[in-house]
Structure formats: structure tokens, C-alpha cells
Scaffold this active site. Structure first.
Site, mmCIF file in Angstrom:
data_model
loop_
_atom_site.group_PDB
_atom_site.id
_atom_site.type_symbol
_atom_site.label_atom_id
_atom_site.label_comp_id
_atom_site.label_asym_id
_atom_site.label_seq_id
_atom_site.Cartn_x
_atom_site.Cartn_y
_atom_site.Cartn_z
ATOM 1 C CB SER A 71 -0.944 0.014 1.211
ATOM 2 O OG SER A 71 -0.242 -0.252 2.411
ATOM 3 C CG ASP A 91 2.503 -6.628 1.256
ATOM 4 O OD1 ASP A 91 2.172 -7.748 1.692
ATOM 5 O OD2 ASP A 91 1.740 -5.641 1.275
ATOM 6 C CD GLU A 122 -2.183 -8.781 -2.538
ATOM 7 O OE1 GLU A 122 -2.778 -8.908 -3.638
ATOM 8 O OE2 GLU A 122 -1.993 -7.676 -1.991
ATOM 9 C CD GLU A 182 -7.454 -5.687 1.691
ATOM 10 O OE1 GLU A 182 -6.318 -6.207 1.650
ATOM 11 O OE2 GLU A 182 -7.696 -4.549 1.236
HETATM 12 O O1 KIV Z 1 -0.406 -3.418 1.707
HETATM 13 C C1 KIV Z 1 -1.136 -3.361 2.708
HETATM 14 O O2 KIV Z 1 -1.227 -2.332 3.406
HETATM 15 C C2 KIV Z 1 -1.883 -4.554 3.067
HETATM 16 C C3 KIV Z 1 -2.920 -4.410 4.156
HETATM 17 C C4 KIV Z 1 -4.111 -3.744 3.631
HETATM 18 C C5 KIV Z 1 -3.233 -5.714 4.794
HETATM 19 O O3 KIV Z 1 -1.691 -5.582 2.512
#
Ligand code: KIV
Length: 272
Positions: A53, A91, A123, A190
Site C-alpha cells: 500500500s 509485502d 497474496e 481482507e
Molecule cells: O499493503 C497493505 O497495506 C496490506 C494491508 C491492507 C493488509 O496488505
């Protein structure tokens, strides 16, 4: 009132599994830079997610797709330098783990080596099984992410609630069980119905962290800039804003501009 069942000097993937078994809810927030991460860690958040994000929040992109592995490593290493207690999960960005498991492992190794993060998040479910296995086999902890998976936004078409239909809900339960069997240490769910999220949390022994997934799961995650009220244009039902920082910052910055223009700043105590 505090509901802490056990103190952890340093949160590890094992602590999170223990928290679930003790019935202690897990707190997770995003952070992308040193200064914010230091505040988040100091306030006692258990897990800091260096989320992709950052693509939206830090870089102003419309989706999470454009952020690169190098950019994620930059954000994650800034966060890691600030941390004393929290577990740092990073991530894997879009395009760095979907094509084959060897590339996935290379990407995860770069994150671990170059940022110092403690775990990675990917994911997807059965379609990325090979990548998850390969990363776990290298000793890298993996957090799963099911339900609304923003890297697939162009497949979904919208950011609306996922898994409302039975077929998708059943697939999600199967995927969650698969992620647990493979050895993931936790799963993010989510934007799915609360009843489904609770069912998943009750049917697996690893922690389930929800965002827009109701209160029946093992912990919650929010995007820091959203919960502080720094972002304005994003207001889904699940988002609780704990501050109105956008307004407060705008007031403070306008005051500064006015003080400069009127020569109110600096005064004689603010100079050498
Ligand atoms: O990238 C992010 O902030 C996320 C959250 C929304 C869980 O994956």
C-alpha cells in the site's frame, strides 16, 4: 483497560501463534518509513506491515501494482532500523512471485537480506502454492493474504467485499486451510463477510488478521495513514479514524505559512 495476557520483549512468529492460543488479540499496522515506524513500535503494536500500500500512500499510485522490489526494500530497511519490539512483515510486490517459485524465492531472499525484515507476505491461495512452499523451505516465514487481494484488482474490477457467494467462500476456506498446512504463520483476510472470517479463524490454528473482516478473528490490521486520518479520499465502512491528522496538519502548516509571511517566525529566541 489493557488486555495483554503475556509481555513479549520481541514479537516473533511463534509469539503470534501463542497469542492466538492465549486468546490475546494481535495488533498490526502498516509503516513505510523510520520516523513513523519508531512511533508505531514504541506504542506497542505487535506487527508492522511494510505493505505494498506504500504504492498508494507514499507514491500516489492508483493501485499497488507499480511498486518495485527495490522500492519495497528501501521502505522495509527504513522501518527495520526503527524497530525494537515489533515483528516486521514485508509485502512481496506484484510481479515478483507469481510467475515461478524460483523467482519468488529470489525475491523473498532479497527482502530478507537487504531489508532485515522478519517475514514476507504474499497474496493468493492454491495458485501460488509452489512459491509459498519454496520460500518456506528456505526458512523464511510467510504470511498469507486472502479475500480482497489488491494486486488482483484488474481481475476483480472493484474493491467491493469478496466471498459473498458460496463458491468463493468455500474456496477461501480451502485456501486458508492449505496455507496453514503449507506452514504459513498467519493469514490476512481482507474485506470479506465477518461470519466467514470468524469461521476461518475458528477452523485453523494460525492467527487470522482482519481488515474489514469483523471482530471474530485473531487480530486487526489497518493502514497507518488511514487510521490517523491523514488520507481523506478513502472512507470504507471498516475504517476507524483515531485522529483527524489531515485537518490538524493543514492548520499547523497554514499557521507556519502565515507566521513566515508576517515575520512572526522566527522570533529572537529562535535565532542565534
Ligand atoms: O499493503 C497493505 O497495506 C496490506 C494491508 C491492507 C493488509 O496488505
Amino acid at each position: 483497560m489493557s488486555d495483554i495476557k503475556k509481555e513479549y520483549k520481541r514479537v516473533t512468529v511463534k509469539s503470534l501463534i501463542e497469542m492466538k492460543s492465549l486468546g490475546e488479540k494481535i495488533s498490526m499496522l502498516t509503516a513505510y518509513d523510520y520516523t513513523m515506524a519508531k512511533i508505531v513500535d514504541g506504542a506497542g503494536v505487535d506487527v508492522i506491515l511494510v505493505g505494498d500500500s506504500a504504492s498508494n500512500v507514499m507514491a500516489g499510485h492508483e493501485t499497488t501494482l507499480p511498486i518495485t522490489l527495490d522500492q519495497m526494500i528501501y521502505h522495509a530497511s527504513s522501518v527495520v532500523r526503527a524497530i525494537e519490539r515489533a515483528l516486521v512483515v514485508v509485502d512481496l510486490p506484484f510481479g515478483t512471485y507469481q510467475s515461478d517459485s524460483k523467482e519468488a524465492l529470489r525475491s523473498a531472499i532479497r527482502i530478507m537480506k537487504e531489508s532485515g525484515g522478519h517475514a514476507v507476505k504474499l497474496e493468493g491461495g492454491k495458485e501460488i502454492k509452489g512459491s509459498i512452499k519454496k520460500i518456506l523451505n528456505a526458512g523464511i516465514p510467510v504470511m498469507g493474504h486472502l479475500g480482497l487481494t489488491p494486486q488482483s484488482i484488474y481481475k476483480f474490477g472493484t474493491y467491493t467485499v469478496r466471498a459473498k457467494e458460496e463458491e468463493e467462500a468455500l474456496q477461501l476456506i480451502e485456501d486458508a486451510k492449505l496455507l496453514e498446512r503449507l506452514g504459513c504463520f498467519a493469514i490476512v483476510l481482507e474485506k470479506i463477510p465477518a461470519s466467514l472470517a470468524q469461521k476461518v479463524a475458528e477452523s485453523i490454528s494460525i492467527p487470522v488478521l482482519g481488515i474489514g473482516a469483523g471482530g471474530g478473528v485473531d487480530g486487526q490490521v489497518l493502514v497507518l495513514h488511514d487510521m490517523l486520518g491523514m488520507t481523506q479520499e478513502f472512507h470504507p465502512r471498516f475504517l476507524r479514524r483515531y485522529m483527524s491528522l489531515h485537518e490538524e496538519m493543514t492548520t499547523a502548516i497554514s499557521e507556519y505559512v502565515s507566521d513566515v509571511k508576517t515575520s512572526e517566525f522566527p522570533n529572537e529566541n529562535e535565532q542565534y
